[in-house]
Design a protein around this motif. Structure first.
Motif, PDB file in Angstrom:
ATOM      1  N   LEU A  72      47.615  24.431 -40.677  1.00 55.84           N
ATOM      2  CA  LEU A  72      47.082  25.749 -41.026  1.00 55.84           C
ATOM      3  C   LEU A  72      47.678  26.846 -40.136  1.00 55.84           C
ATOM      4  CD1 LEU A  72      43.370  24.856 -41.785  1.00 55.84           C
ATOM      5  CD2 LEU A  72      45.170  25.454 -43.404  1.00 55.84           C
ATOM      6  N   GLY A  73      48.083  26.484 -38.931  1.00 53.11           N
ATOM      7  CA  GLY A  73      48.686  27.451 -38.029  1.00 53.11           C
ATOM      8  C   GLY A  73      49.974  28.034 -38.582  1.00 53.11           C
ATOM      9  N   GLN A  74      50.756  27.182 -39.207  1.00 56.20           N
ATOM     10  CA  GLN A  74      52.019  27.640 -39.775  1.00 56.20           C
ATOM     11  C   GLN A  74      51.784  28.718 -40.826  1.00 56.20           C
ATOM     12  OE1 GLN A  74      54.443  24.426 -41.178  1.00 56.20           O
ATOM     13  NE2 GLN A  74      56.276  25.683 -41.230  1.00 56.20           N
ATOM     14  N   ALA A  75      50.637  28.669 -41.500  1.00 59.29           N
ATOM     15  CA  ALA A  75      50.314  29.663 -42.528  1.00 59.29           C
ATOM     16  C   ALA A  75      49.653  30.913 -41.950  1.00 59.29           C
ATOM     17  CB  ALA A  75      49.404  29.037 -43.587  1.00 59.29           C
ATOM     18  N   ILE A  76      48.760  30.743 -40.970  1.00 56.97           N
ATOM     19  CA  ILE A  76      47.975  31.896 -40.514  1.00 56.97           C
ATOM     20  C   ILE A  76      48.601  32.638 -39.331  1.00 56.97           C
ATOM     21  CG2 ILE A  76      46.433  30.662 -38.907  1.00 56.97           C
ATOM     22  CD1 ILE A  76      44.164  32.509 -39.969  1.00 56.97           C
ATOM     23  N   VAL A  77      49.271  31.950 -38.435  1.00 56.65           N
ATOM     24  CA  VAL A  77      49.787  32.609 -37.226  1.00 56.65           C
ATOM     25  C   VAL A  77      50.691  33.800 -37.549  1.00 56.65           C
ATOM     26  CG1 VAL A  77      51.216  32.310 -35.151  1.00 56.65           C
ATOM     27  CG2 VAL A  77      49.410  30.650 -35.686  1.00 56.65           C
ATOM     28  N   ASP A  95      52.190  15.984 -34.601  1.00 57.80           N
ATOM     29  CA  ASP A  95      53.609  16.107 -34.951  1.00 57.80           C
ATOM     30  C   ASP A  95      54.196  17.355 -34.276  1.00 57.80           C
ATOM     31  OD1 ASP A  95      56.107  16.056 -36.082  1.00 57.80           O
ATOM     32  OD2 ASP A  95      55.390  15.926 -38.162  1.00 57.80           O
ATOM     33  N   VAL A  96      54.456  17.245 -32.986  1.00 57.50           N
ATOM     34  CA  VAL A  96      54.928  18.377 -32.184  1.00 57.50           C
ATOM     35  C   VAL A  96      56.245  18.927 -32.728  1.00 57.50           C
ATOM     36  CG1 VAL A  96      55.731  19.065 -29.885  1.00 57.50           C
ATOM     37  CG2 VAL A  96      53.715  17.596 -30.122  1.00 57.50           C
ATOM     38  N   LYS A  97      57.183  18.052 -33.020  1.00 54.52           N
ATOM     39  CA  LYS A  97      58.513  18.501 -33.471  1.00 54.52           C
ATOM     40  C   LYS A  97      58.436  19.319 -34.755  1.00 54.52           C
ATOM     41  CE  LYS A  97      61.280  14.916 -31.302  1.00 54.52           C
ATOM     42  NZ  LYS A  97      61.638  15.705 -30.168  1.00 54.52           N
ATOM     43  N   ARG A  98      57.534  18.972 -35.640  1.00 53.72           N
ATOM     44  CA  ARG A  98      57.416  19.678 -36.924  1.00 53.72           C
ATOM     45  C   ARG A  98      56.988  21.138 -36.738  1.00 53.72           C
ATOM     46  NH1 ARG A  98      53.271  18.182 -41.822  1.00 53.72           N
ATOM     47  NH2 ARG A  98      53.933  19.831 -43.213  1.00 53.72           N
ATOM     48  N   HIS A  99      56.157  21.398 -35.757  1.00 53.70           N
ATOM     49  CA  HIS A  99      55.572  22.734 -35.607  1.00 53.70           C
ATOM     50  C   HIS A  99      56.135  23.531 -34.437  1.00 53.70           C
ATOM     51  CE1 HIS A  99      52.758  21.884 -38.771  1.00 53.70           C
ATOM     52  NE2 HIS A  99      52.521  20.717 -38.200  1.00 53.70           N
ATOM     53  N   GLU A 100      56.917  22.901 -33.592  1.00 57.91           N
ATOM     54  CA  GLU A 100      57.419  23.563 -32.396  1.00 57.91           C
ATOM     55  C   GLU A 100      58.302  24.775 -32.713  1.00 57.91           C
ATOM     56  OE1 GLU A 100      59.166  22.106 -28.128  1.00 57.91           O
ATOM     57  OE2 GLU A 100      59.587  20.885 -29.884  1.00 57.91           O
ATOM     58  N   GLY A 101      59.159  24.667 -33.703  1.00 57.25           N
ATOM     59  CA  GLY A 101      60.100  25.750 -34.026  1.00 57.25           C
ATOM     60  C   GLY A 101      59.410  27.041 -34.407  1.00 57.25           C
ATOM     61  N   TRP A 102      58.512  26.997 -35.377  1.00 56.70           N
ATOM     62  CA  TRP A 102      57.853  28.233 -35.811  1.00 56.70           C
ATOM     63  C   TRP A 102      56.919  28.757 -34.714  1.00 56.70           C
ATOM     64  CZ3 TRP A 102      52.652  28.656 -35.828  1.00 56.70           C
ATOM     65  CH2 TRP A 102      51.885  27.486 -35.982  1.00 56.70           C
ATOM     66  N   ALA A 103      56.270  27.846 -33.954  1.00 56.58           N
ATOM     67  CA  ALA A 103      55.322  28.286 -32.921  1.00 56.58           C
ATOM     68  C   ALA A 103      56.031  29.058 -31.807  1.00 56.58           C
ATOM     69  CB  ALA A 103      54.574  27.087 -32.352  1.00 56.58           C
TER      70      ALA A 103
END
Length: 144
Positions: A72-77, A95-103
């Motif tokens: 949900l972070g990828q959508a709301i942040v 899944d750190v690698k999946r979300h690390e780039g956009w974060a």
């Protein structure tokens, strides 16, 4: 001299937890109690749109700490990151690698100091609450 937080100041601080399973298990209900022990003004949401509406209705003088699952972070942040009332964002996911780039593209996303290279993703909610890091962030938010 150490500054203290009085109840009037704390009323302007809100911890918002967005996770599709925030009310789904005994462990998550216990986590809500942990979050409330840090900030009494606590809201849990399972729906991104409802959470986003709440954040957008808060005053610019309010301070919001957003704790969000990676999915949900990828959508709301990207939609709330620029709002003044959003002070800090904590993203957690296995899944750190999946979300690390956009974060990493959002400076308000707080890093996990326990990871190599200080990854912006926490692997669980407890890592957000451990130590004095979150409490210190509350103090900083009250000064801004």
């Amino acid at each position: 001299m150490q500054a203290t937080m009085d109840s009037t100041d704390l009323e302007s601080v809100c911890l918002v937890w967005l996770d599709p399973n925030s009310n789904g298990s005994n462990g998550n209900l216990a986590m809500q109690g942990t979050f409330r022990s840090i900030i009494h003004n606590f809201k849990a949401y399972q729906d991104r749109a409802e959470c986003e509406r709440f954040i957008q209705t808060k005053s610019r003088s309010d301070r919001i700490f957003l704790v969000v699952s990676g999915q949900l972070g990828q959508a709301i942040v990207p939609r709330v990151h620029q709002l003044r009332q959003v002070c800090f964002i904590y993203v957690y996911c296995q899944d750190v690698k999946r979300h690390e780039g956009w974060a990493r593209q959002h400076p308000k996303v707080m890093t996990n100091p326990g990871t190599t290279g200080s990854a912006p993703i926490h692997t669980n909610c407890k890592s957000i609450c451990l130590g004095q890091g979150c409490r210190e962030q509350v103090r900083l938010a009250l000064r801004s």
